[in-house]
Design a protein around this motif. Sequence first.
Motif, PDB file in Angstrom:
ATOM      1  N   LEU A 317      53.077  87.906  81.323  1.00 47.34           N
ATOM      2  CA  LEU A 317      53.829  89.148  81.109  1.00 47.34           C
ATOM      3  C   LEU A 317      52.827  90.207  80.646  1.00 47.34           C
ATOM      4  CD1 LEU A 317      56.703  90.437  80.978  1.00 47.34           C
ATOM      5  CD2 LEU A 317      56.714  89.844  78.552  1.00 47.34           C
ATOM      6  N   LEU A 318      52.445  91.097  81.552  1.00 51.04           N
ATOM      7  CA  LEU A 318      51.381  92.059  81.270  1.00 51.04           C
ATOM      8  C   LEU A 318      51.923  93.420  80.862  1.00 51.04           C
ATOM      9  CD1 LEU A 318      48.837  91.388  84.172  1.00 51.04           C
ATOM     10  CD2 LEU A 318      48.840  90.447  81.853  1.00 51.04           C
ATOM     11  N   ARG A 319      51.245  94.049  79.913  1.00 48.03           N
ATOM     12  CA  ARG A 319      51.496  95.455  79.628  1.00 48.03           C
ATOM     13  C   ARG A 319      50.900  96.287  80.772  1.00 48.03           C
ATOM     14  NH1 ARG A 319      49.996  93.169  74.704  1.00 48.03           N
ATOM     15  NH2 ARG A 319      51.471  93.510  72.982  1.00 48.03           N
ATOM     16  N   PRO A 320      51.505  97.452  81.077  1.00 43.16           N
ATOM     17  CA  PRO A 320      50.930  98.284  82.147  1.00 43.16           C
ATOM     18  C   PRO A 320      49.450  98.598  81.937  1.00 43.16           C
ATOM     19  CG  PRO A 320      53.121  99.049  81.615  1.00 43.16           C
ATOM     20  CD  PRO A 320      52.796  97.977  80.596  1.00 43.16           C
ATOM     21  N   GLY A 321      49.049  98.750  80.678  1.00 45.07           N
ATOM     22  CA  GLY A 321      47.635  99.019  80.414  1.00 45.07           C
ATOM     23  C   GLY A 321      46.733  97.859  80.775  1.00 45.07           C
ATOM     24  N   ASP A 322      47.304  96.650  80.821  1.00 44.62           N
ATOM     25  CA  ASP A 322      46.517  95.472  81.168  1.00 44.62           C
ATOM     26  C   ASP A 322      46.556  95.160  82.662  1.00 44.62           C
ATOM     27  OD1 ASP A 322      45.772  95.006  78.526  1.00 44.62           O
ATOM     28  OD2 ASP A 322      47.607  93.876  78.116  1.00 44.62           O
ATOM     29  N   VAL A 323      47.547  95.705  83.355  1.00 48.96           N
ATOM     30  CA  VAL A 323      47.679  95.400  84.780  1.00 48.96           C
ATOM     31  C   VAL A 323      46.437  95.881  85.532  1.00 48.96           C
ATOM     32  CG1 VAL A 323      49.033  95.804  86.869  1.00 48.96           C
ATOM     33  CG2 VAL A 323      50.191  95.461  84.690  1.00 48.96           C
ATOM     34  N   TYR A 324      45.925  97.057  85.155  1.00 53.63           N
ATOM     35  CA  TYR A 324      44.747  97.589  85.850  1.00 53.63           C
ATOM     36  C   TYR A 324      43.543  96.673  85.686  1.00 53.63           C
ATOM     37  CZ  TYR A 324      40.749 100.392  87.102  1.00 53.63           C
ATOM     38  OH  TYR A 324      39.585 100.818  87.681  1.00 53.63           O
ATOM     39  N   LYS A 325      43.482  95.952  84.578  1.00 53.17           N
ATOM     40  CA  LYS A 325      42.360  95.046  84.345  1.00 53.17           C
ATOM     41  C   LYS A 325      42.493  93.751  85.155  1.00 53.17           C
ATOM     42  CE  LYS A 325      42.197  96.746  79.578  1.00 53.17           C
ATOM     43  NZ  LYS A 325      42.426  96.373  78.162  1.00 53.17           N
ATOM     44  N   ASP A 326      43.668  93.513  85.698  1.00 51.30           N
ATOM     45  CA  ASP A 326      43.914  92.307  86.475  1.00 51.30           C
ATOM     46  C   ASP A 326      43.155  92.403  87.800  1.00 51.30           C
ATOM     47  OD1 ASP A 326      44.882  90.192  87.959  1.00 51.30           O
ATOM     48  OD2 ASP A 326      46.989  90.595  87.547  1.00 51.30           O
ATOM     49  N   PRO A 327      42.183  91.544  88.056  1.00 55.24           N
ATOM     50  CA  PRO A 327      41.406  91.655  89.295  1.00 55.24           C
ATOM     51  C   PRO A 327      42.264  91.500  90.552  1.00 55.24           C
ATOM     52  CG  PRO A 327      40.946  89.574  88.165  1.00 55.24           C
ATOM     53  CD  PRO A 327      41.728  90.423  87.217  1.00 55.24           C
ATOM     54  N   GLN A 328      43.396  90.802  90.433  1.00 48.66           N
ATOM     55  CA  GLN A 328      44.237  90.628  91.604  1.00 48.66           C
ATOM     56  C   GLN A 328      44.921  91.934  91.992  1.00 48.66           C
ATOM     57  OE1 GLN A 328      44.273  87.925  93.567  1.00 48.66           O
ATOM     58  NE2 GLN A 328      45.377  89.306  94.945  1.00 48.66           N
TER      59      GLN A 328
END
Length: 398
Positions: A317-328
């Motif tokens: 469950l990702l915060r929007p700020g962390d989604v960008y860091k997701d390489p996928q």
Amino acid sequence: MLEGIKVIEMATYIAAPGAGGILADWGAEVVKIEPLAGCPMRHTMKNVGADHLQGSPIFELDNRGKKGLAIDTSKPEGVEAVKRLVKDADVFITNVRPGGLERAGLDYESLKAINPRLVYASVTGYGLEGPDRDRPGFDIAAFYARSGIGWLQTVKGKEPVTLRTGIGDHTTSMATVSGILAAIIERGKTGKGRLVEASLLRTGIYAAGSDTAVQLRYGKLGSTKSRHEALQPISNFFQTKDTWIVIVPRQGTVDWTAICKVIGKPELETDPRFDSPKNRRANAAELVDILDAVFLEHDLEYWRGKLDAEDMIWAPLLRPGDVYKDPQAKAAGAYVEVPEEDGSGTYLSPASPVRFPGFDDTPKSASPMLGQHTIETLKASGFSDAEIDGLRSAGAIA
């Protein structure tokens, strides 16, 4: 991809401009017509007391790459200008209420008489027919609350939760684009355009279609339960040592076996409290407590290895700020660089929802300033200097 397709968009807020924005990302020429005061979404940051921030990301997302015109269609001269622009257009998109369009002479039948090849996309809250056809309808009202989605998202006995900005709107944007492109394909066969009708209500009902289908077929539907009352207790959110994850088991017994292996408790598989879907449901609270205690023992990376080893369907469950860091997310092409209005550089924004490998969907220009292209677009459409001065004198353009 859509080079050569000309779109006239007379719309404000999100759902209809979102459809025009996707078409612009895909190469169509989109001419955006706003009232002289501009679309209210231009002022989102100011309206929430954050006018110290540059730009309006919500407006810019849906309007990048468009040409911007400001025309007052409450004036007869403004209506006539729009009609002239429509003469050689392929698509007209609007979310103006049906009654207002009919009174102005900008409804489908009126524009069809001018351009029989026109694909006319109407985006409304509740549709073009019925007692509420002219009712205003934002996505939290028409898409979320009235469609049944809001009830489905509300845990039994708890207060309703709200819908974040634009979710229903952008779902409707995608639906509208699909309808427009289907009509363009049909026009290639028949030579005639058609009316494309999209509404927040109908899109919301379809978006909730799995539950809606059960309701329609059986005349009843279970409410949304808390984690400890879930119909499938292992289909749930669980808190690890450092975050939350969601697990979505497949149908059947395979994933129950896998879950027992993942958490290191194979004995639970044959425990009479949990050895069938019915028994797991009857003892849901007890099972969720057991799973909660185990998942809290380790962090996300530990459980990633365990869950992936069993080919489980799960996600953090990702915060929007962390989604960008997701390489996928980056690998999926979920972001694009958008030019700043002043040409000083670029900024990141969500990409349109579908990727075409080999096609560059990078926006070619920023969202237009209010009325930025009014004069040049009118001239390109054959308006003389005298006619443009007449529009200005009548107050139809600034």
